[in-house]
Design an enzyme around this catalytic site. Structure first.
Site, PDB file in Angstrom:
ATOM      1  N   PHE D  39       0.845  -1.187   0.000  1.00  9.38           N
ATOM      2  CA  PHE D  39       0.000   0.000   0.000  1.00  9.38           C
ATOM      3  C   PHE D  39       0.885   1.244   0.000  1.00  9.38           C
ATOM      4  O   PHE D  39       1.649   1.467   0.945  1.00  9.38           O
ATOM      5  CB  PHE D  39      -0.928  -0.014   1.216  1.00  9.38           C
ATOM      6  N   VAL D  80       2.242  -1.712   4.496  1.00 12.48           N
ATOM      7  CA  VAL D  80       1.990  -0.284   4.362  1.00 12.48           C
ATOM      8  C   VAL D  80       3.326   0.442   4.349  1.00 12.48           C
ATOM      9  O   VAL D  80       4.139   0.250   5.256  1.00 12.48           O
ATOM     10  CB  VAL D  80       1.128   0.184   5.552  1.00 12.48           C
ATOM     11  N   CYS D  81       3.565   1.273   3.366  1.00 10.29           N
ATOM     12  CA  CYS D  81       4.832   2.015   3.273  1.00 10.29           C
ATOM     13  C   CYS D  81       4.969   2.996   4.424  1.00 10.29           C
ATOM     14  O   CYS D  81       4.108   3.860   4.625  1.00 10.29           O
ATOM     15  CB  CYS D  81       4.897   2.787   1.958  1.00 10.29           C
ATOM     16  N   VAL D  82       6.054   2.920   5.140  1.00  7.57           N
ATOM     17  CA  VAL D  82       6.216   3.737   6.350  1.00  7.57           C
ATOM     18  C   VAL D  82       6.284   5.237   6.038  1.00  7.57           C
ATOM     19  O   VAL D  82       5.644   6.045   6.735  1.00  7.57           O
ATOM     20  CB  VAL D  82       7.441   3.288   7.184  1.00  7.57           C
ATOM     21  N   ALA D  85       2.936   6.421   5.060  1.00  6.82           N
ATOM     22  CA  ALA D  85       2.015   6.292   6.197  1.00  6.82           C
ATOM     23  C   ALA D  85       2.180   7.435   7.189  1.00  6.82           C
ATOM     24  O   ALA D  85       1.201   8.066   7.603  1.00  6.82           O
ATOM     25  CB  ALA D  85       2.229   4.955   6.887  1.00  6.82           C
TER      26      ALA D  85
END
Lengths: 98, 134, 133, 133, 98, 134
Positions: D39, D80-82, D85
């Protein structure tokens, strides 16, 4: 009326839709990627007449961000955000062609 | 409160983005405020009121039938761009038969949808006080 | 003059929220009033107090909060649409409690309310300007 | 066959996340493996456990969680891409603590990790399919 | 290659960009609002030749959702999500014209 | 790990949406994986590498200078659509002079940007294993 267009006419149809329904007393302001429409390019003829009548504006900050300040089409008037506010005040109802 | 002319400008189809359904949600709320409400459907927005939408295959909510409720809320000025329809190979007969009952004419059922040219739409837009774009 | 602003997109993904903020700031500096900013669609995501952009980038949420837009009762007039917010996971303490969710993420400079606040803004303002994708 | 999926938009605003979910579901039903869903951009907003859609609408976040996509170590492969995010206010407990934020909103079916996981998915999968706006 | 197009060519330029760079062995799948390109309309000529060669697909669920299942252009092949998966398997690298 | 051909397809300008900057972030990470990396700039994506972008007026981060770092990461295949440039009234001289040092040629500085026709781009795309679109 003030019509704002925030997309490039190369990517989307929103400028064309705006032009299809803009009345004789309205002006257009290009913001965000809409300023690509203010550059001298293959789509410039779309707005040439309106610009010649002084009815086409572009947001300076967005023009500068796209690196096209030296490449504007004829008769484009540049405004800053304060000028954007003035256009909204002056021209009444604002239509956003999002 | 003062009465203003509100236009809801719908230019996108129903399911690719949320704008269509969330626009309809605003319009239904707007009805309670007794303002002068018009809806314009142009560009791919004309697909919002095409008859026969079926969403079982995409797992999304089919809200298209909600347009039929607009008449009951006295929202009966739905302007559809003739040019947008024609470009898309659509005609008025492809649209949902949306109606309202005219209280000034013995509650006769009348069509809410009016196909207009872009020039007519231009004149209608020019009269608006507030334009909400979706 | 009395302005209302509608923001339809979240922070960072689209320029809409940045443009709306710059417009609001300029309007206030020019002596106008921003009577309400209404956050709709993904615009509700501008109200998250969890937002942590990189140090060298602008902080879109704090930008909005810095405008300190309040009404005569001292309530924030940065208004987040409740229906759009719940659908996208933007909650204040009250909505979280009501829905038995642990935690909440609404920044205190914003408040959650109904779509009627958008129509009301259209009626009561002199100009409503929409920023979207 | 081993698939990877990239999702670039959040729930509800664009159909991208719904399409990606339907695609992933069909791939699994056809006997394929979804080795990772990554994501990115606003796609990170699909991972919020605060999401509360209306009763009569689909629940995009729970749809993803229902696929129960995990690796051999039992870790979620809904990643989820940090960076994306943090910029958008999507936090797990560890990131919240690290940044002194009270609360967090990551759904437990997802995990936060780096962009390297996207490249790795491109290398290790047989096919990577992107869903966006 | 499999090229997916998820936007209407009336709204965006992505179908045109896809057509500008699609090679002779690739196929196109229309999904989401891209299925509007599968309807019989003023833009149908853009894809007529590719469709005649059996290289244009559209996702049935999205076609039905837009109410255009009776209005498809000639030679469009409909697939469900399972068929979408098969197309990705069969045609290798997937390019999304988002 | 196996080496694959990765293409990053950039079709949008820099500041209207986040895709450009977040695409660049992926590319910089990708460099560490020693894959075969190409970037394509077409449509309004060509504006991403136009020289002279200034963002002070919009309060956004000017990341355009980061493109100069790509050469240091051995990312030196930046293909720009000739047709996209021409439509927009742009030419190669309007683009940032992005370069890399060629280790196979005595570290000579060479241009990373190559303007190609859509037909050439078609051939390059056909060779890719993975295409990430932004």
């Amino acid at each position: 009326m003030l019509h704002t267009v925030n997309k490039s006419s190369f990517e989307r149809n929103s400028l064309q839709s705006c032009l299809n329904t803009i009345d004789d007393s309205s002006v257009i302001l290009f913001i965000e990627d809409g300023v690509i429409n203010a550059a001298n390019n293959a789509n410039s003829s779309m707005i040439a007449d309106l610009a010649a009548n002084g009815r086409v504006f572009a947001l300076q900050g967005d023009v500068d961000a796209r690196g096209i300040s030296s490449k504007l089409a004829d008769n484009i008037k540049l405004v800053d955000y304060s000028g954007f506010v003035d256009l909204v005040v002056e021209h009444g109802t604002a239509v956003s062609w999002v | 409160m003062a009465t203003k002319k509100f236009m809801y400008l719908n230019r996108r189809s129903s399911f690719g983005t949320v704008y269509a359904i969330e626009s309809l949600e605003v319009v239904l709320i707007a009805a309670a405020f007794e303002q002068d409400v018009s809806l314009a459907f142009m560009d791919d927005g004309v697909y919002q009121i095409v008859e026969g939408q079926e969403t079982d295959g995409i797992g999304m909510k089919n809200f298209s039938k909600t347009f039929h409720a607009l008449g009951d809320y006295d929202i009966n000025k739905l302007y559809v761009s003739k040019e947008s329809l024609e470009e898309r190979g659509l005609s008025e007969s492809d649209l949902m038969p949306l109606v309202y009952e005219d209280e000034d004419d013995d509650w006769e059922e009348k069509p809410s949808v009016k196909v207009v040219t872009n020039d007519e739409l231009k004149a209608i837009m020019s009269e608006q006080d507030v334009c909400l774009s979706f | 003059m009395k302005f209302a602003i509608q923001v339809n997109e979240g922070p960072y993904q689209h320029q809409a929220s940045d443009s709306a903020f710059q417009f609001a700031k300029a309007a206030i500096e020019n002596g106008h009033e921003i009577m309400r900013v209404f956050f709709y669609h993904d615009g509700v995501n501008n109200a998250s107090r969890f937002t942590l952009p990189p140090q060298d980038d602008r902080h879109v949420v704090n930008n909005w909060a810095s405008l300190d837009i309040k009404n005569a009762d001292g309530e924030p007039e940065l208004v987040v649409c409740v229906a759009a917010a719940l659908r996208r996971g933007m909650l204040d303490e009250s909505e979280a409690t009501k829905n038995s969710i642990e935690g909440n993420n609404l920044h205190p400079a914003f408040r959650i309310s109904g779509l009627g606040q958008l129509i009301e803004a259209g009626i009561q303002s002199d100009r409503l300007v929409v920023f979207g994708d």
